[in-house]
Motif scaffolding. Structure first.
Motif, PDB file in Angstrom:
ATOM      1  N   PHE A 288       0.803  -1.229   0.000  1.00 29.23           N
ATOM      2  CA  PHE A 288       0.000   0.000   0.000  1.00 29.23           C
ATOM      3  C   PHE A 288       0.833   1.275   0.000  1.00 29.23           C
ATOM      4  N   GLY A 289       2.119   1.151   0.280  1.00 28.15           N
ATOM      5  CA  GLY A 289       2.958   2.340   0.403  1.00 28.15           C
ATOM      6  C   GLY A 289       3.039   2.773   1.849  1.00 28.15           C
ATOM      7  N   GLY A 290       4.003   3.602   2.115  1.00 31.15           N
ATOM      8  CA  GLY A 290       4.159   4.087   3.487  1.00 31.15           C
ATOM      9  C   GLY A 290       5.606   4.446   3.767  1.00 31.15           C
ATOM     10  N   GLY A 291       5.973   4.428   5.019  1.00 31.88           N
ATOM     11  CA  GLY A 291       7.295   4.852   5.443  1.00 31.88           C
ATOM     12  C   GLY A 291       7.158   5.605   6.741  1.00 31.88           C
ATOM     13  N   SER A 292       8.216   5.668   7.525  1.00 31.84           N
ATOM     14  CA  SER A 292       8.130   6.299   8.841  1.00 31.84           C
ATOM     15  C   SER A 292       7.894   7.803   8.752  1.00 31.84           C
ATOM     16  N   GLN A 293       8.457   8.444   7.735  1.00 29.76           N
ATOM     17  CA  GLN A 293       8.283   9.894   7.596  1.00 29.76           C
ATOM     18  C   GLN A 293       7.639  10.264   6.262  1.00 29.76           C
ATOM     19  N   ASN A 294       8.264   9.847   5.165  1.00 26.93           N
ATOM     20  CA  ASN A 294       7.728  10.174   3.846  1.00 26.93           C
ATOM     21  C   ASN A 294       6.905   9.012   3.313  1.00 26.93           C
ATOM     22  N   ALA A 295       5.700   9.321   2.836  1.00 30.70           N
ATOM     23  CA  ALA A 295       4.842   8.278   2.287  1.00 30.70           C
ATOM     24  C   ALA A 295       5.339   7.880   0.898  1.00 30.70           C
ATOM     25  N   LYS A 296       5.734   6.631   0.754  1.00 36.59           N
ATOM     26  CA  LYS A 296       6.215   6.130  -0.544  1.00 36.59           C
ATOM     27  C   LYS A 296       5.139   5.240  -1.160  1.00 36.59           C
ATOM     28  N   ILE A 297       5.124   5.195  -2.478  1.00 37.04           N
ATOM     29  CA  ILE A 297       4.091   4.422  -3.151  1.00 37.04           C
ATOM     30  C   ILE A 297       4.409   2.933  -3.079  1.00 37.04           C
ATOM     31  N   GLY A 298       3.350   2.122  -3.125  1.00 37.82           N
ATOM     32  CA  GLY A 298       3.517   0.674  -3.065  1.00 37.82           C
ATOM     33  C   GLY A 298       3.000   0.009  -4.331  1.00 37.82           C
ATOM     34  N   GLU A 299       2.761  -1.292  -4.243  1.00 37.22           N
ATOM     35  CA  GLU A 299       2.391  -2.080  -5.413  1.00 37.22           C
ATOM     36  C   GLU A 299       1.065  -1.646  -6.027  1.00 37.22           C
ATOM     37  N   ILE A 300       0.100  -1.256  -5.205  1.00 39.41           N
ATOM     38  CA  ILE A 300      -1.201  -0.909  -5.787  1.00 39.41           C
ATOM     39  C   ILE A 300      -1.145   0.412  -6.552  1.00 39.41           C
ATOM     40  N   ALA A 301      -0.215   1.299  -6.178  1.00 42.52           N
ATOM     41  CA  ALA A 301      -0.032   2.532  -6.957  1.00 42.52           C
ATOM     42  C   ALA A 301       0.694   2.230  -8.260  1.00 42.52           C
ATOM     43  N   LEU A 302       1.700   1.348  -8.175  1.00 47.02           N
ATOM     44  CA  LEU A 302       2.477   0.995  -9.365  1.00 47.02           C
ATOM     45  C   LEU A 302       1.653   0.213 -10.378  1.00 47.02           C
ATOM     46  N   SER A 303       0.560  -0.405  -9.931  1.00 42.81           N
ATOM     47  CA  SER A 303      -0.289  -1.173 -10.849  1.00 42.81           C
ATOM     48  C   SER A 303      -1.462  -0.353 -11.380  1.00 42.81           C
ATOM     49  N   ASN A 304      -1.485   0.947 -11.114  1.00 43.49           N
ATOM     50  CA  ASN A 304      -2.585   1.793 -11.581  1.00 43.49           C
ATOM     51  C   ASN A 304      -2.739   1.690 -13.103  1.00 43.49           C
TER      52      ASN A 304
END
Length: 502
Positions: A288-304
């Motif tokens: 789903f994306g995430g990260g401790s400080q900056n939100a990074k994109i995950g698999e569901i964003a990359l599959s848009n």
């Protein structure tokens, strides 16, 4: 004070950044400020080396470079060229850099290099209508030349960049290029497609119902779950669906290329949709994306605009499966962190595969199942009803590999998909059938009298939820398009109901 425009990427959106500098008397020093990352701090040494190796004498002054606005965190080595040009033209008071956005990493010898972040930055700025002229190296120019409405200028070394702004006329234009693929045209919009099939449905033995479901799924962007014994062809079919997906317009192709760049892959402008297949051991953040400080994109964003494939579906953690409900329903997701909030589209086609039981042999005609009823029930219970309610189509596959009468190629299936796709855009749909909202369902999914009576009975007999009814209607609309029916007829609706989980 001269200003030079550049930009920084925050997750998936770009923000304009002004590069400004002051040169004051004092002990010679070189400082960069403005909430910058380590890659920009290291820029000082790259810029110094590039300037000195190109016979430029560093001014014996206190140099302060500011990247504004200071509240935005900036990262990336593409600021090198803009910073170097500020120093090169420190005694020039004229506004040389008006309207130009400047990007490029400097080598120690002054050569200008491309970086992965430049293409998504320029594309994002173009969508915001904030950019007209851009100065980059030829490697970057090839990528961004696909973006319409840009005036691209090319320099490959720091010396060329200095000469470019020193001369009275700005030259070195780079011609915008178009996509060289087959396309459909509707109301001046082009929809590109590619008829090359690295993996072909000719390889799939039998499984006529599953192949028909794959055709419907591709034609209307419907979510699909295949259940069957190991080796019956679930993964084979899933991997071949991407080659028969609908055509893509330029915006979708550029968005796919942007996501590839953010994923540190070579940018590809082909109209073949993306295919992401994370392993069932993947973490929630990687999906789903995430990260401790900056939100990074995950698999569901990359599959848009592409396919997200979950093999061995029940083996994914329950938290991941339950969290999938929002992006499957709303086609978007919001990732929130202390310092960042980012919302992105998730218009992917969800394809999944699972065994009928833990040992996989429950539906096998040749092997005996070793699982107890309790084990099978626990296995099935890993998939909740609210999650399953968001799947459009369910197919049970057998392991009979001798039945191979209806042989069909990917080319034949793709031609059917293209025909159905054209019918959908001709009707004025902004989204394909599988992604229609409630308002559009009422507008486009029209039943004849007999079909309406059957649906009313099915609602009672199968205890269909409101969401399930909409899923049935959307799948029936795609089947009607495949059958060239203007309205959803009885046979279309019955086939759609046959694909519902009961």
């Amino acid at each position: 004070m001269k200003i030079i425009k550049s930009a920084s990427l925050e997750t998936i959106e770009a923000h304009s950044v002004i590069v400004e500098a002051t040169f004051t008397k004092g002990l010679p020093s070189f400082t960069i400020v403005g909430l910058i990352s380590t890659s920009i701090q290291e820029s000082k040494d790259r810029v110094k080396s590039a300037l000195l190796t190109n016979d430029f004498k560093f001014p014996p002054l206190k140099i302060t470079v500011n990247l504004a606005p200071s509240e935005i965190k900036k990262k990336g080595s593409h600021f090198d060229l803009a910073i170097a040009l500020q120093i090169c033209f420190y005694d020039n008071k004229s506004s040389l850099f008006d309207d130009f956005y400047i990007f490029g990493e400097l080598g120690l010898d002054g050569k200008i290099k491309d970086t992965n972040s430049i293409f998504p930055i320029v594309l994002s700025l173009s969508k915001q209508k904030n950019i007209k002229k851009v100065l980059v190296c030829d490697q970057t120019a090839v990528k961004i030349s696909k973006i319409p409405g840009l005036e691209i200028h090319v320099v490959n070394t720091l010396s060329e960049a200095i000469e470019f702004f020193s001369s009275k006329e700005n030259k070195n234009f780079f011609k915008n290029s178009s996509l060289d693929y087959k396309f459909l045209k509707h109301k001046e919009e082009k929809y590109y497609y590619k008829q090359e099939y690295d993996l072909d449905f000719l390889d799939v033995i039998g499984q006529d119902m599953a192949k028909y479901a794959a055709l419907i799924s591709a034609a209307g962007n419907h979510n699909l779950l295949m259940e069957g014994s190991p080796g019956c062809g679930k993964s084979m079919i899933a991997k071949r669906i991407k080659y028969i997906m609908p055509p893509m317009n330029l915006e979708e192709i550029l968005e796919k290329a942007k996501l590839m760049a953010l994923d540190f892959k070579d940018v590809d402008f082909s109209p073949t949709r993306s295919f992401r297949s994370p392993h069932n051991s993947s973490t929630k953040s990687s999906i789903f994306g995430g990260g401790s400080q900056n939100a990074k994109i995950g698999e569901i964003a990359l599959s848009n605009n592409g396919i997200l494939f979950f093999d061995e579906l029940p083996h994914f953690s329950k938290s991941i499966l339950e969290a999938l409900r929002e992006p499957l329903e709303d086609n978007k997701i919001l990732i929130s962190r202390v310092n960042t909030k980012v919302e992105y589209e998730t218009k992917f086609t969800f394809i999944s595969a699972m065994n009928p039981c833990p040992c996989g042999n429950l539906l096998s005609s040749i092997k005996e199942c070793r699982c107890s009823d309790l084990e099978i029930q626990r296995y099935k219970n890993r998939l909740s009803e609210p999650f399953l309610d968001r799947i459009d189509m369910f197919v049970t596959m057998n392991d009979n590999l001798s039945d191979n009468k209806n042989i069909v190629s990917s080319k034949e299936l793709h031609e059917n998909v293209i025909e159905v796709f054209y019918k959908q855009i001709k009707r004025g749909q902004k989204n394909l059938n599988g992604k229609l909202n409630d308002k559009d369902i009422k507008k486009y999914c029209i039943l004849d009298t007999e079909s309406q009576e059957i649906l009313d009975k099915a609602i009672i007999n199968y205890q269909l939820s409101y969401r399930s009814i909409n899923k049935v209607l959307k799948v029936a609309r795609t089947i009607a398009d495949l059958n060239d029916n203007e309205k959803i007829e009885k046979s279309d609706l019955l086939k759609s109901l046959n694909f519902r989980k009961r």
